[in-house]
Design a protein around this motif. Structure first.
Motif, PDB file in Angstrom:
ATOM      1  N   ARG A 105     -15.407  27.970  13.339  1.00  0.00           N
ATOM      2  CA  ARG A 105     -13.949  28.082  13.251  1.00  0.00           C
ATOM      3  C   ARG A 105     -13.295  27.314  14.392  1.00  0.00           C
ATOM      4  N   GLN A 106     -13.823  27.468  15.593  1.00  0.00           N
ATOM      5  CA  GLN A 106     -13.213  26.796  16.746  1.00  0.00           C
ATOM      6  C   GLN A 106     -13.354  25.283  16.648  1.00  0.00           C
ATOM      7  N   ARG A 107     -14.482  24.800  16.141  1.00  0.00           N
ATOM      8  CA  ARG A 107     -14.648  23.352  15.956  1.00  0.00           C
ATOM      9  C   ARG A 107     -13.614  22.814  14.971  1.00  0.00           C
ATOM     10  N   VAL A 108     -13.366  23.557  13.897  1.00  0.00           N
ATOM     11  CA  VAL A 108     -12.356  23.143  12.922  1.00  0.00           C
ATOM     12  C   VAL A 108     -10.979  23.121  13.586  1.00  0.00           C
ATOM     13  N   ILE A 109     -10.650  24.154  14.329  1.00  0.00           N
ATOM     14  CA  ILE A 109      -9.353  24.230  15.006  1.00  0.00           C
ATOM     15  C   ILE A 109      -9.211  23.106  16.022  1.00  0.00           C
ATOM     16  N   ASP A 110     -10.251  22.858  16.792  1.00  0.00           N
ATOM     17  CA  ASP A 110     -10.195  21.813  17.818  1.00  0.00           C
ATOM     18  C   ASP A 110     -10.005  20.419  17.215  1.00  0.00           C
ATOM     19  N   ALA A 111     -10.412  20.225  15.978  1.00  0.00           N
ATOM     20  CA  ALA A 111     -10.326  18.910  15.341  1.00  0.00           C
ATOM     21  C   ALA A 111      -8.936  18.593  14.787  1.00  0.00           C
ATOM     22  N   VAL A 112      -8.069  19.606  14.705  1.00  0.00           N
ATOM     23  CA  VAL A 112      -6.742  19.412  14.106  1.00  0.00           C
ATOM     24  C   VAL A 112      -5.686  19.905  15.095  1.00  0.00           C
ATOM     25  N   PRO A 113      -4.940  18.999  15.712  1.00  0.00           N
ATOM     26  CA  PRO A 113      -3.967  19.403  16.733  1.00  0.00           C
ATOM     27  C   PRO A 113      -3.012  20.525  16.295  1.00  0.00           C
ATOM     28  N   ALA A 114      -2.538  20.482  15.068  1.00  0.00           N
ATOM     29  CA  ALA A 114      -1.613  21.526  14.607  1.00  0.00           C
ATOM     30  C   ALA A 114      -2.288  22.898  14.584  1.00  0.00           C
ATOM     31  N   LEU A 115      -3.565  22.937  14.274  1.00  0.00           N
ATOM     32  CA  LEU A 115      -4.295  24.208  14.296  1.00  0.00           C
ATOM     33  C   LEU A 115      -4.495  24.680  15.731  1.00  0.00           C
ATOM     34  N   GLY A 116      -4.748  23.741  16.638  1.00  0.00           N
ATOM     35  CA  GLY A 116      -4.869  24.093  18.051  1.00  0.00           C
ATOM     36  C   GLY A 116      -3.578  24.687  18.580  1.00  0.00           C
ATOM     37  N   GLU A 117      -2.447  24.113  18.167  1.00  0.00           N
ATOM     38  CA  GLU A 117      -1.154  24.668  18.569  1.00  0.00           C
ATOM     39  C   GLU A 117      -0.959  26.068  18.003  1.00  0.00           C
ATOM     40  N   ARG A 118      -1.384  26.276  16.772  1.00  0.00           N
ATOM     41  CA  ARG A 118      -1.279  27.604  16.157  1.00  0.00           C
ATOM     42  C   ARG A 118      -2.127  28.615  16.925  1.00  0.00           C
ATOM     43  N   GLU A 119      -3.310  28.197  17.347  1.00  0.00           N
ATOM     44  CA  GLU A 119      -4.192  29.080  18.119  1.00  0.00           C
ATOM     45  C   GLU A 119      -3.544  29.444  19.458  1.00  0.00           C
ATOM     46  N   LEU A 120      -2.949  28.473  20.114  1.00  0.00           N
ATOM     47  CA  LEU A 120      -2.255  28.756  21.372  1.00  0.00           C
ATOM     48  C   LEU A 120      -1.062  29.675  21.135  1.00  0.00           C
ATOM     49  N   GLY A 121      -0.381  29.498  20.026  1.00  0.00           N
ATOM     50  CA  GLY A 121       0.724  30.388  19.673  1.00  0.00           C
ATOM     51  C   GLY A 121       0.250  31.814  19.461  1.00  0.00           C
ATOM     52  N   LYS A 122      -0.933  31.960  18.876  1.00  0.00           N
ATOM     53  CA  LYS A 122      -1.504  33.290  18.668  1.00  0.00           C
ATOM     54  C   LYS A 122      -1.751  33.971  20.012  1.00  0.00           C
ATOM     55  N   LEU A 123      -2.253  33.221  20.972  1.00  0.00           N
ATOM     56  CA  LEU A 123      -2.499  33.785  22.302  1.00  0.00           C
ATOM     57  C   LEU A 123      -1.189  34.094  23.028  1.00  0.00           C
ATOM     58  N   ALA A 124      -0.182  33.242  22.851  1.00  0.00           N
ATOM     59  CA  ALA A 124       1.126  33.511  23.457  1.00  0.00           C
ATOM     60  C   ALA A 124       1.737  34.775  22.859  1.00  0.00           C
ATOM     61  N   ASN A 125       1.592  34.943  21.556  1.00  0.00           N
ATOM     62  CA  ASN A 125       2.082  36.153  20.900  1.00  0.00           C
ATOM     63  C   ASN A 125       1.356  37.387  21.430  1.00  0.00           C
ATOM     64  N   LEU A 126       0.068  37.254  21.678  1.00  0.00           N
ATOM     65  CA  LEU A 126      -0.703  38.358  22.239  1.00  0.00           C
ATOM     66  C   LEU A 126      -0.171  38.746  23.622  1.00  0.00           C
ATOM     67  N   LYS A 127       0.156  37.766  24.447  1.00  0.00           N
ATOM     68  CA  LYS A 127       0.704  38.059  25.778  1.00  0.00           C
ATOM     69  C   LYS A 127       1.995  38.857  25.672  1.00  0.00           C
ATOM     70  N   VAL A 128       2.881  38.431  24.795  1.00  0.00           N
ATOM     71  CA  VAL A 128       4.158  39.126  24.614  1.00  0.00           C
ATOM     72  C   VAL A 128       3.920  40.547  24.110  1.00  0.00           C
ATOM     73  N   HIS A 129       3.084  40.681  23.093  1.00  0.00           N
ATOM     74  CA  HIS A 129       2.800  41.986  22.495  1.00  0.00           C
ATOM     75  C   HIS A 129       2.142  42.930  23.504  1.00  0.00           C
TER      76      HIS A 129
END
Length: 190
Positions: A105-129
């Motif tokens: 899963r991480q290799r797939v995410i790392d290969a597509v910048p938009a997916l990497g941004e989504r992953e970072l957004g998920k972590l940012a959402n976790l910080k807020v929550h």
């Protein structure tokens, strides 16, 4: 081959991940995923809004695994202990039999910048929550925000180490190693 437990949703996730890995995320269509999983496109869309959601499904569960241990902790539990409880719960969410799937899963995410941004957004959402959960539990500012940021940083670093090709230790061991290193940074010699 990526393995996952049976069930339509899980079969779709495993099939999609395998196709993304073999053919590329952008090159793989929902129709191809559905056909390879032996379901209709309509069935795919009953489980996922789009093919991106195959990789990011379960956000509420992800947030809950961090917040539930904080919510369940006794009043007055120190912030660092709340962080430890949240990370221990996260460790249970990543058993060794999910490592190969997580690596792919991480290799797939790392290969597509938009997916990497989504992953970072998920972590940012976790910080807020998590910050909100800590404040609700009585942790004052700025400690709540610092604790949430710390928990997510330790999680992110632990996850990256856990999915490394040369790593075979369990997630909990890696989390505790990083928490111990953090404690040494904050309180040297203790």
């Amino acid at each position: 081959m990526v393995r996952w437990q049976p069930g339509t949703r899980e079969r779709l996730q495993g099939t999609a991940l395998q196709l993304f890995s073999e053919h590329g995320y952008d090159e793989t269509t929902v129709a191809e995923i559905a056909a390879a999983a032996d379901v209709t496109e309509r069935t795919f869309f009953r489980h996922f809004a789009d093919k991106r959601e195959v990789l990011f499904a379960g956000q509420d569960d992800f947030l809950g695994m961090f917040s539930a241990p904080v919510e369940d902790a006794p009043a007055g539990t120190p912030p660092f202990e709340l962080v430890r409880r949240a990370l221990d719960a996260a460790a249970a969410f990543f058993p060794d039999d999910r490592r190969a799937w997580s690596r792919t899963r991480q290799r797939v995410i790392d290969a597509v910048p938009a997916l990497g941004e989504r992953e970072l957004g998920k972590l940012a959402n976790l910080k807020v929550h998590l910050g909100a959960t800590l404040r609700t539990h009585g942790v004052a500012e700025p400690a709540a925000t610092i604790a949430a940021e710390t928990a997510v940083t330790v999680f992110h670093l632990s996850f990256a180490r856990w999915i490394a090709e040369d790593e075979d230790r369990d997630f909990g061991t890696i989390v505790h190693e990083r928490l111990d290193a953090l404690a040494e940074v904050v309180h040297p010699g203790r």
